[in-house]
Design a protein around this motif. Sequence first.
Motif, PDB file in Angstrom:
ATOM      1  N   ILE A 124       0.840  -1.210   0.000  1.00 18.21           N
ATOM      2  CA  ILE A 124       0.000   0.000   0.000  1.00 18.21           C
ATOM      3  C   ILE A 124       0.868   1.250   0.000  1.00 18.21           C
ATOM      4  CG2 ILE A 124      -1.563   1.334   1.468  1.00 18.21           C
ATOM      5  CD1 ILE A 124      -3.003  -1.309   2.038  1.00 18.21           C
ATOM      6  N   LEU A 125       1.997   1.200   0.724  1.00 25.98           N
ATOM      7  CA  LEU A 125       2.910   2.339   0.668  1.00 25.98           C
ATOM      8  C   LEU A 125       3.394   2.561  -0.759  1.00 25.98           C
ATOM      9  CD1 LEU A 125       5.034   1.868   3.886  1.00 25.98           C
ATOM     10  CD2 LEU A 125       3.571   3.791   3.339  1.00 25.98           C
ATOM     11  N   PHE A 126       3.741   1.447  -1.412  1.00 25.29           N
ATOM     12  CA  PHE A 126       4.152   1.539  -2.815  1.00 25.29           C
ATOM     13  C   PHE A 126       3.015   2.100  -3.661  1.00 25.29           C
ATOM     14  CE2 PHE A 126       3.701  -0.836  -6.850  1.00 25.29           C
ATOM     15  CZ  PHE A 126       4.668  -0.161  -7.578  1.00 25.29           C
ATOM     16  N   ALA A 127       1.788   1.626  -3.391  1.00 29.00           N
ATOM     17  CA  ALA A 127       0.634   2.071  -4.175  1.00 29.00           C
ATOM     18  C   ALA A 127       0.407   3.561  -4.007  1.00 29.00           C
ATOM     19  CB  ALA A 127      -0.618   1.301  -3.758  1.00 29.00           C
ATOM     20  N   HIS A 128       0.638   4.067  -2.797  1.00 27.91           N
ATOM     21  CA  HIS A 128       0.447   5.503  -2.591  1.00 27.91           C
ATOM     22  C   HIS A 128       1.496   6.288  -3.383  1.00 27.91           C
ATOM     23  CE1 HIS A 128      -0.946   9.151  -0.860  1.00 27.91           C
ATOM     24  NE2 HIS A 128       0.180   9.405  -0.257  1.00 27.91           N
ATOM     25  N   TYR A 129       2.724   5.782  -3.408  1.00 27.37           N
ATOM     26  CA  TYR A 129       3.753   6.450  -4.202  1.00 27.37           C
ATOM     27  C   TYR A 129       3.371   6.418  -5.682  1.00 27.37           C
ATOM     28  CZ  TYR A 129       8.355   8.485  -4.644  1.00 27.37           C
ATOM     29  OH  TYR A 129       9.379   9.362  -4.860  1.00 27.37           O
ATOM     30  N   TYR A 130       2.870   5.261  -6.097  1.00 28.08           N
ATOM     31  CA  TYR A 130       2.416   5.074  -7.488  1.00 28.08           C
ATOM     32  C   TYR A 130       1.315   6.078  -7.816  1.00 28.08           C
ATOM     33  CZ  TYR A 130       0.953   2.162 -11.516  1.00 28.08           C
ATOM     34  OH  TYR A 130       0.654   1.682 -12.746  1.00 28.08           O
ATOM     35  N   ASP A 131       0.402   6.258  -6.880  1.00 27.30           N
ATOM     36  CA  ASP A 131      -0.716   7.179  -7.061  1.00 27.30           C
ATOM     37  C   ASP A 131      -0.200   8.613  -7.207  1.00 27.30           C
ATOM     38  OD1 ASP A 131      -3.254   8.277  -7.098  1.00 27.30           O
ATOM     39  OD2 ASP A 131      -3.409   8.359  -4.925  1.00 27.30           O
ATOM     40  N   LEU A 132       0.757   9.000  -6.341  1.00 26.90           N
ATOM     41  CA  LEU A 132       1.281  10.369  -6.413  1.00 26.90           C
ATOM     42  C   LEU A 132       2.032  10.587  -7.724  1.00 26.90           C
ATOM     43  CD1 LEU A 132       2.464  10.739  -2.741  1.00 26.90           C
ATOM     44  CD2 LEU A 132       0.625  11.985  -3.821  1.00 26.90           C
ATOM     45  N   TYR A 133       2.726   9.545  -8.168  1.00 24.89           N
ATOM     46  CA  TYR A 133       3.414   9.628  -9.458  1.00 24.89           C
ATOM     47  C   TYR A 133       2.386   9.862 -10.574  1.00 24.89           C
ATOM     48  CZ  TYR A 133       6.744   8.273 -13.113  1.00 24.89           C
ATOM     49  OH  TYR A 133       7.546   8.251 -14.197  1.00 24.89           O
ATOM     50  N   PHE A 134       1.265   9.175 -10.463  1.00 27.40           N
ATOM     51  CA  PHE A 134       0.158   9.325 -11.424  1.00 27.40           C
ATOM     52  C   PHE A 134      -0.370  10.759 -11.411  1.00 27.40           C
ATOM     53  CE2 PHE A 134      -4.516   9.393 -11.595  1.00 27.40           C
ATOM     54  CZ  PHE A 134      -4.752   8.952 -12.870  1.00 27.40           C
ATOM     55  N   LEU A 135      -0.392  11.378 -10.228  1.00 30.63           N
ATOM     56  CA  LEU A 135      -0.931  12.732 -10.140  1.00 30.63           C
ATOM     57  C   LEU A 135       0.058  13.771 -10.657  1.00 30.63           C
ATOM     58  CD1 LEU A 135      -2.513  12.621  -6.562  1.00 30.63           C
ATOM     59  CD2 LEU A 135      -3.715  12.504  -8.722  1.00 30.63           C
ATOM     60  N   VAL A 136       1.359  13.507 -10.430  1.00 30.83           N
ATOM     61  CA  VAL A 136       2.345  14.555 -10.673  1.00 30.83           C
ATOM     62  C   VAL A 136       3.000  14.450 -12.042  1.00 30.83           C
ATOM     63  CG1 VAL A 136       4.577  15.455  -9.910  1.00 30.83           C
ATOM     64  CG2 VAL A 136       2.823  14.880  -8.233  1.00 30.83           C
ATOM     65  N   MET A 137       3.498  13.259 -12.371  1.00 33.86           N
ATOM     66  CA  MET A 137       4.436  13.174 -13.492  1.00 33.86           C
ATOM     67  C   MET A 137       3.867  13.458 -14.873  1.00 33.86           C
ATOM     68  SD  MET A 137       7.351  13.201 -12.531  1.00 33.86           S
ATOM     69  CE  MET A 137       8.807  12.516 -13.266  1.00 33.86           C
ATOM     70  N   PRO A 138       2.583  13.195 -15.166  1.00 33.15           N
ATOM     71  CA  PRO A 138       2.116  13.519 -16.521  1.00 33.15           C
ATOM     72  C   PRO A 138       2.315  14.979 -16.889  1.00 33.15           C
ATOM     73  CG  PRO A 138       0.549  12.105 -15.442  1.00 33.15           C
ATOM     74  CD  PRO A 138       1.556  12.477 -14.404  1.00 33.15           C
ATOM     75  N   THR A 139       2.400  15.866 -15.890  1.00 28.54           N
ATOM     76  CA  THR A 139       2.651  17.272 -16.196  1.00 28.54           C
ATOM     77  C   THR A 139       4.078  17.465 -16.706  1.00 28.54           C
ATOM     78  OG1 THR A 139       1.168  17.806 -14.405  1.00 28.54           O
ATOM     79  CG2 THR A 139       2.500  19.596 -15.247  1.00 28.54           C
ATOM     80  N   TYR A 140       5.014  16.644 -16.177  1.00 27.51           N
ATOM     81  CA  TYR A 140       6.394  16.770 -16.621  1.00 27.51           C
ATOM     82  C   TYR A 140       6.604  16.068 -17.955  1.00 27.51           C
ATOM     83  CZ  TYR A 140      11.344  15.948 -17.029  1.00 27.51           C
ATOM     84  OH  TYR A 140      12.611  15.872 -17.506  1.00 27.51           O
ATOM     85  N   SER A 141       6.105  14.856 -18.054  1.00 28.94           N
ATOM     86  CA  SER A 141       6.369  14.064 -19.252  1.00 28.94           C
ATOM     87  C   SER A 141       5.051  13.739 -19.926  1.00 28.94           C
ATOM     88  CB  SER A 141       7.111  12.795 -18.836  1.00 28.94           C
ATOM     89  OG  SER A 141       6.857  11.759 -19.714  1.00 28.94           O
ATOM     90  N   ARG A 142       4.697  14.582 -20.903  1.00 28.24           N
ATOM     91  CA  ARG A 142       3.381  14.471 -21.541  1.00 28.24           C
ATOM     92  C   ARG A 142       3.235  13.181 -22.328  1.00 28.24           C
ATOM     93  NH1 ARG A 142       0.817  19.813 -21.147  1.00 28.24           N
ATOM     94  NH2 ARG A 142       1.059  19.800 -18.930  1.00 28.24           N
ATOM     95  N   SER A 143       4.317  12.791 -23.008  1.00 24.82           N
ATOM     96  CA  SER A 143       4.149  11.758 -24.035  1.00 24.82           C
ATOM     97  C   SER A 143       4.030  10.362 -23.460  1.00 24.82           C
ATOM     98  CB  SER A 143       5.332  11.812 -24.997  1.00 24.82           C
ATOM     99  OG  SER A 143       6.520  11.788 -24.242  1.00 24.82           O
ATOM    100  N   GLY A 144       4.648  10.105 -22.328  1.00 25.28           N
ATOM    101  CA  GLY A 144       4.598   8.751 -21.789  1.00 25.28           C
ATOM    102  C   GLY A 144       5.280   8.685 -20.448  1.00 25.28           C
TER     103      GLY A 144
END
Lengths: 379, 394
Positions: free
Chosen positions: B327-347
């Motif tokens: 679940i800790l990993f999942a929360h990190y995964y979730d935050l990555y989902f929220l944050v990173m698409p703004t940095y890397s649009r294409s993939g």
Amino acid sequence: MSAKILYGYSGIFDTPNQITHAAEKAVEHGYTKFDVSTPYPLHGMNKAMNLKPSRLGYVAFVAGLSFAVTFVLLLWWMNAVDYPVVYGGKPFFSFPAYIPLVFEVLVLSASISTVLAMLFVFFKFPNNSHPLHGTEYMKAVSSDKYGMLIQADDPKFNEIDVKKYLESVHAVKIIPIYWDNDEINHKHKILEPKFILFLVAVAILNSAMVYFVYNKVLYMVPFNWMMDQQKQSAQQHSLIFSDGYGMRQPVEGTIARGYLPYEYKGQPDLAGQKLVNPIPVSKASLTLGQKKFDTYCSPCHDYHGTGNSRLRGQFPNPPSLHSEKVRTWSDGRIYAVITEGQNVMPSYATQLNPDERWAVINYIRALQRAMNAKESDLK
Amino acid sequence: MSTPTFEYRKKEIPAKIQSIGIALLLIGLIIVICGYIVSPARMAFNNIIGFTFIISVVVGALFFVAIEYLAGAVWSAPFRRAAEFLTYGIYLLPLLVIPLFMNVHDVFHWTHPEVVNADKVLKAKAPYLNINFFVIRVIAFMAVWMLFQFIITRNSLKQDESKNQNLTTKNIKLSAVFVPFFALTISFTGIDWLMSLEPHWFSTIFGIYYFSGTMLASLAAITVCVVYLNENGYLVKGLNEDHYYSLGALMFAFTNFWAYIAFSQFLLIWYANLPEETFWFLQRWEGSWMIYSIGLIFVHFVVPYFGLLTQPSKMDPKRLKLMAIWILFAHYYDLYFLVMPTYSRSGVAFSWFELGFPALLVGLLMVLFYQISKRQNLVAIGDPKLKRGIEFRL
């Protein structure tokens, strides 16, 4: 009265600790068919009694999942296959919209199935009664005591041993429980003729009462305001107009659209001079003309206007439309023939409206040109 | 009933924890520093993930402590110290936010005045979304958390010596004040750090969305600590599967809560189909992000759901610990989902950059936990609820 049949031995205890201890001991003794009754859920009892986890969870899981999947299939069939309607520009099978519905169905079906399975599969309802009903044991454990019952059909059951065992775990009271003979020998009264007759009588009486109440006592005039409107209907007698007709004639001299009167009745030559074809030759007009010609004219005049009738002498064959006379007639002259008829030919004014007549004339002109093609037409 | 006496003799946790922590910390630190030199923008985005992740764990743990006081819960009293130790991480937050403030223009679009002036929407939002007010908020929130953390844990520690029950009453009152503050600060933290990455986008449920992840992450972190401490005998005797079951049931409940909130957010935006809202999800459907987004459902919901569904899975310490780490990993995964698409649009962008903060944070927490546990009792021995907490049975 025959001898009572033993159902089991029950022991009553004063404290939860005693009953937990007794349950543990019962497991040690190897009793399998015993039960514990307490006035409230006692934590840790399932472990003391060595109970397996309930299988109800599986019922909920399987029922919930299968109903949910079925419901998705149902939604798919209704929304995407059988009656697809566009809602809000969404795809026919739009899964996100189904999730709340599927979730509700899952919860509902899982809970209902669990309750039904609990009642009918695990509790074995409906049964008439239980030997414990109305016993001192039941009265005690449903108020402030803790009870244990060891059933007589337990493989290790032995009256003396069980009594000894219950004493050894400090049961305050040891009561044997017997089957109620009346209950065992009880016959269902539901199939007796008297009872069935009673049911039928009640059904008839009930229906009669319902009929009487709704049709006589509480009868309400049906809602029909929309039918009784204050207006003149077609075919109705009028009280306003002196001739008594509700429907009125149009003002004299009114000409309805598409019904221009024919002014040259009995004067085909004058018509030939005055009338001009208002319909220009076009693909649409020729197609219409062909259709109408094939329908109304070709039975006598033949598809090509040669006058070679399909009616095979039942009528005199009409003259060819390719004669010099007809070819030199103006459009208006032909129009006069179609409208009024000529010799044997009747009027076609009722079959063809003016535009269709002109279209037929355009088509006849095309036929005439095709049947009398000149060398120059090939160029 | 006989009264079982609890016996607590302090046993120090092995220094191995600290050395592993320091190793992870160093590795993480090297990666973070290299990352900031090579690609400051990318590292700053990772910094946001790491920063919000540690807020989730440490502030969520403080919330857990506050809720325990407020609800008068006895079952968690024997291991409340594990949660309290985690809350000391609040003092690390300023360290993690400083590099972000230095690179704030790389991550937040709305910090560029020329962009804001050319944009009607951003101009309208400027009274809230401006760099000064933002800094004030961040500092104020940290100050509130530190204040409550300081007083609540101090009272709890005092009680070890004095056994004074009034300290519990004091903490209950403090918790009653803290909980509304927590609700506001955690919502606005989510809005400020995560939602404002796309300043045009808005979702009214976003604060709760971040809160659900916060609760999950802090519960999972507490569970990992409790299982580790109890299985190795650092806590009092008597903690057993009933306590584990309760922790597992809470994690299970918040897994469902997260799924409910996440789906609500998605469904409303999908249904209304307004371009100013849908673009956020469309970004997360671009290229390999699609696989990542579908993966989120499995990582954050399906796996923990089935992993924690059955009774034995919540009672078995090994499986519970495994699920908590997941679940800790999942929360990190979730935050990555929220944050990173703004940095890397294409993939999806993943390389050594992304490993820096997880290593750094885990290392930090391990060192912190070791250092605090050396100085304090691992069990709140003065707590009046402790005995009942140990006797807690389902």
